[in-house]
Design an enzyme around this catalytic site. Structure first.
Site, short mmCIF file in Angstrom:
data_model
loop_
_atom_site.label_atom_id
_atom_site.label_comp_id
_atom_site.label_asym_id
_atom_site.label_seq_id
_atom_site.Cartn_x
_atom_site.Cartn_y
_atom_site.Cartn_z
N ASP A 259 0.98 -1.09 -0.07
CA ASP A 259 -0.02 -0.09 0.06
C ASP A 259 0.78 1.30 -0.06
O ASP A 259 1.76 1.42 0.63
CB ASP A 259 -0.91 0.09 1.20
CG ASP A 259 -1.75 1.27 1.46
OD1 ASP A 259 -2.81 1.50 0.64
OD2 ASP A 259 -1.38 2.36 2.35
N ALA A 260 0.46 2.25 -0.79
CA ALA A 260 1.01 3.50 -0.79
C ALA A 260 2.38 3.66 -0.54
O ALA A 260 3.01 4.24 0.38
CB ALA A 260 0.14 4.30 0.28
N GLU A 292 1.04 0.02 -5.07
CA GLU A 292 0.33 1.07 -5.00
C GLU A 292 1.33 2.23 -5.13
O GLU A 292 2.09 2.34 -3.95
CB GLU A 292 -1.05 1.45 -3.96
CG GLU A 292 -1.49 2.87 -4.19
CD GLU A 292 -2.64 3.10 -3.01
OE1 GLU A 292 -3.42 4.14 -3.33
OE2 GLU A 292 -2.07 2.76 -1.95
N ASP A 312 -3.86 5.98 -13.08
CA ASP A 312 -4.15 7.24 -14.05
C ASP A 312 -5.20 6.48 -14.97
O ASP A 312 -6.20 7.32 -15.34
CB ASP A 312 -2.77 7.13 -14.69
CG ASP A 312 -1.96 8.09 -14.06
OD1 ASP A 312 -2.16 8.50 -13.12
OD2 ASP A 312 -0.81 8.17 -14.84
N GLN A 382 -11.48 3.92 -4.60
CA GLN A 382 -12.50 4.88 -5.69
C GLN A 382 -13.79 5.01 -5.05
O GLN A 382 -14.52 5.60 -5.55
CB GLN A 382 -12.04 4.37 -6.86
CG GLN A 382 -10.57 4.18 -7.25
CD GLN A 382 -9.92 5.65 -7.10
OE1 GLN A 382 -10.49 6.82 -7.10
NE2 GLN A 382 -8.45 5.48 -6.99
#
Length: 599
Positions: A259-260, A292, A312, A382
């Site tokens: 993650d991130a 990510e 994107d 999202q």
């Protein structure tokens, strides 16, 4: 950065035999450390070099324990393998070899076969209950599941990104063996299993590391969650690398999604983690490592990681499907069609271009294969980071969403779904936690203030309508169910598309290269790829409300078309509104053998 030396130790409790366990804790800021057992006994731990404390005790699996720090506070093991209840309960010694695997010879699946569905185990009812969802996914054509983070967090309801004990599977979902049974069940159905892991921060409640190991953090660097983790230190680095290896070895996960990682200010750590995973696991296994990463670091995908979630691609598609252009969608407000075409042809839309803040973002990605990018229309972020957690079915024109779904499932990128997509689930996926007191108030108000910049919530009174993350209803309302009317038709569409993917695309994904993407009109693109068998895959997509002239094309066979046209003598000259056309060119004829070749 050197590898582990003899002066460092595996973190946590490691059973040595049926009766004895070695306990180790890195506590460089503690003067003394003790092992506190549930029977009331206290055993002083021996100091070692570099801030380590260790003891071997007669503590069989099942022993409950804590660590005592300076006769002042008792804390859970930061590398606890299981908790007896919540984060404030005792840690539990576990035997990692106790579970008897039913599918011990499973070796995973090649990455190019991946069709991933992201799941939240909690809203599905826990580890055992989630098993009932798996046959449905396998029958639909899904080949892998990705579990949102399971590291022990405070309370019973959470997305998982507030975990504070990274080695302990969330106790409210079931036992460690229940989790292994879920993974075992998935493997029996041919499903690979990934785990989302959080190595960029610890949650705000229940993290005691600052009390005895401040070296885990660096105060000169901060992330959105506080002081950055200090990966320069060997014990810190090993804490997370060993965690990754634990999930892959002991639980037999088939891969990890980190993650991130843009919040990890040490790319060398990411490289070392991947190298250790690749070097220390059975090379016959298929291990997937994905990221990510808002920085779009294509260099990490060249050798070390299989793929990155392509935000994107999602953002461009979302703007085209919904017309929303606020917040991060503003970076895709002016040229979403061109940016979608760039994603289909080259991977990332941002490959060094400046975003709305004027910052250069991304690295060139056109040299990477399409399978280095995970494409999605929805995921937990999202959907759940919307004020009311609405799914796309409530935001987009239905036929346009179907056309985008065909692009998702038939393009050569790796597709990711979110649980419920395949049955048109109408339920939201809300942001939920189970914090209490001041932290609950702060999370609720912080959540509502996040939307102050959105026009619909500029009025504070309107922000009061945003669901409270700590309300049980926010969790309960997020359980996905099939839509009574649209569920079966939607699942039929997914099954058809995934059957086509499996039959015509997946076998030829290795060696696939992009041939380019052309903008036909606002909302309409034509993208082409050369598959590994030499055939050309062509996807023409029109998400706009008007008819669009098609680009000239060589003769081809239609793999999928929406809306379906009646058979005609020649291909139509235009794309209908909200349509998609997927085709493969005719296979090249075999060259005739010469007489000398016959001889």
């Amino acid at each position: 950065m050197s590898l582990r030396t003899q002066e460092t130790w595996p973190h946590g409790a490691v059973p040595l035999d049926a009766e004895r366990t070695r306990f180790t804790l890195w506590a460089p800021d503690a003067r003394q450390v003790s092992l506190e057992l549930a029977d009331g006994s206290s055993l002083p731990m021996l100091p070692r070099a570099d801030g380590w404390f260790m003891i071997v005790g007669r503590c069989p699996p099942g022993t409950r324990y804590r660590f005592g720090i300076d006769n002042d506070v008792q804390v859970p093991d930061p590398a606890s393998r299981a908790q007896d209840g919540d984060i404030d309960g005792p840690s539990v010694v576990t035997d990692p070899q106790a579970y008897s695997w039913r599918h011990p010879h499973w070796r995973g699946r090649p990455w190019h076969e991946a069709v991933i569905c992201e799941l939240h185990v909690g809203v599905l009812g826990g580890y055992r209950a989630a098993e009932h969802y798996l046959p449905h996914l396998a029958e639909t054509g899904i080949t892998a599941i990705e579990l949102m983070p399971l590291a022990q967090f405070p309370g019973a309801r959470n997305w998982g990104y507030d975990g504070v004990l990274p080695y302990a599977p969330q106790a409210s979902y079931g036992s460690p063996d229940d989790l292994k049974h879920l993974i075992d069940c998935a493997h029996g159905l041919g499903l690979a299993v990934l785990l989302d892991v959080v190595y960029n921060h610890f949650g705000p409640d229940g993290n005691y590391l600052h009390r005895y190991a401040r070296g885990f953090f660096r105060e000169d660097r901060h992330t959105p969650w506080g002081a950055a983790i200090d990966f320069r230190r060997r014990p810190v680095r090993d804490f997370f690398i060993d965690n990754a290896l634990m999930w892959l070895q002991e639980y037999r996960f088939d891969g990890l999604r980190l993650d991130a990682v843009h919040a990890i200010d040490d790319p060398d750590f990411l490289v070392e983690l991947a190298r250790q995973v690749r070097g220390r696991l059975d090379p016959a296994r298929h291990i997937w490592l994905t990221l990510e990463n808002e920085h779009n670091q294509a260099s990490l995908l060249e050798r070390h990681y299989d793929a990155q979630w392509n935000d994107d691609g999602h953002n461009a598609l979302h703007v085209l499907l919904t017309g929303e252009t606020e917040a991060y969608y503003a970076d895709f407000a002016e040229r979403p069609t061109e940016q979608l075409a760039r994603c289909l042809a080259q991977g990332f839309a941002y490959q060094g271009q400046r975003n709305r803040h004027g910052n250069a973002r991304g690295e060139p990605s056109g040299h990477l294969p399409p399978s280095a990018f995970v494409l999605f229309l929805q995921n937990h972020d999202q959907i759940g980071n919307r004020a009311f957690g609405e799914r796309l079915r409530h935001l987009a024109e239905p036929q346009a969403l179907q056309a985008a779904t065909a692009l998702l499932l038939l393009a050569p990128m790796i597709p990711l779904l979110f649980m419920g997509d395949e049955v048109a689930a109408p339920q939201p996926f809300l942001f939920f936690t189970s914090h209490h007191g001041e932290l609950a108030d702060a999370v609720r108000e912080g959540r509502r203030n996040e939307f102050a910049a959105f026009g619909a919530f500029a009025d504070p009174r309107k922000r009061e309508r945003i669901p409270d993350p700590n309300a049980p209803s926010s969790f309960l309302d997020s359980r996905p169910q099939a839509d009574p009317a649209l569920g079966e038709p939607t699942r039929a569409l997914y099954r058809r598309l995934l059957h086509l993917r499996q039959a015509h695309i997946v076998p030829h994904l290795p060696g696939t290269t992009a041939l380019g993407a052309e903008v036909l009109a606002p909302g309409a693109v034509c993208a082409r790829w050369r598959l590994g068998n030499g055939r050309e895959l062509r996807i023409e997509l029109n998400l706009g409300a008007g008819e669009v002239e098609r680009a000239p094309a060589a003769p081809s066979s239609v793999l999928f078309e929406l809306p379906q046209r009646a058979p005609e003598g020649s291909a139509p000259a235009t794309l209908a509104p909200y349509s998609v056309r997927v085709s493969l060119d005719a296979p090249a004829p075999m060259p005739a053998l010469s007489e000398s070749a016959h001889e």
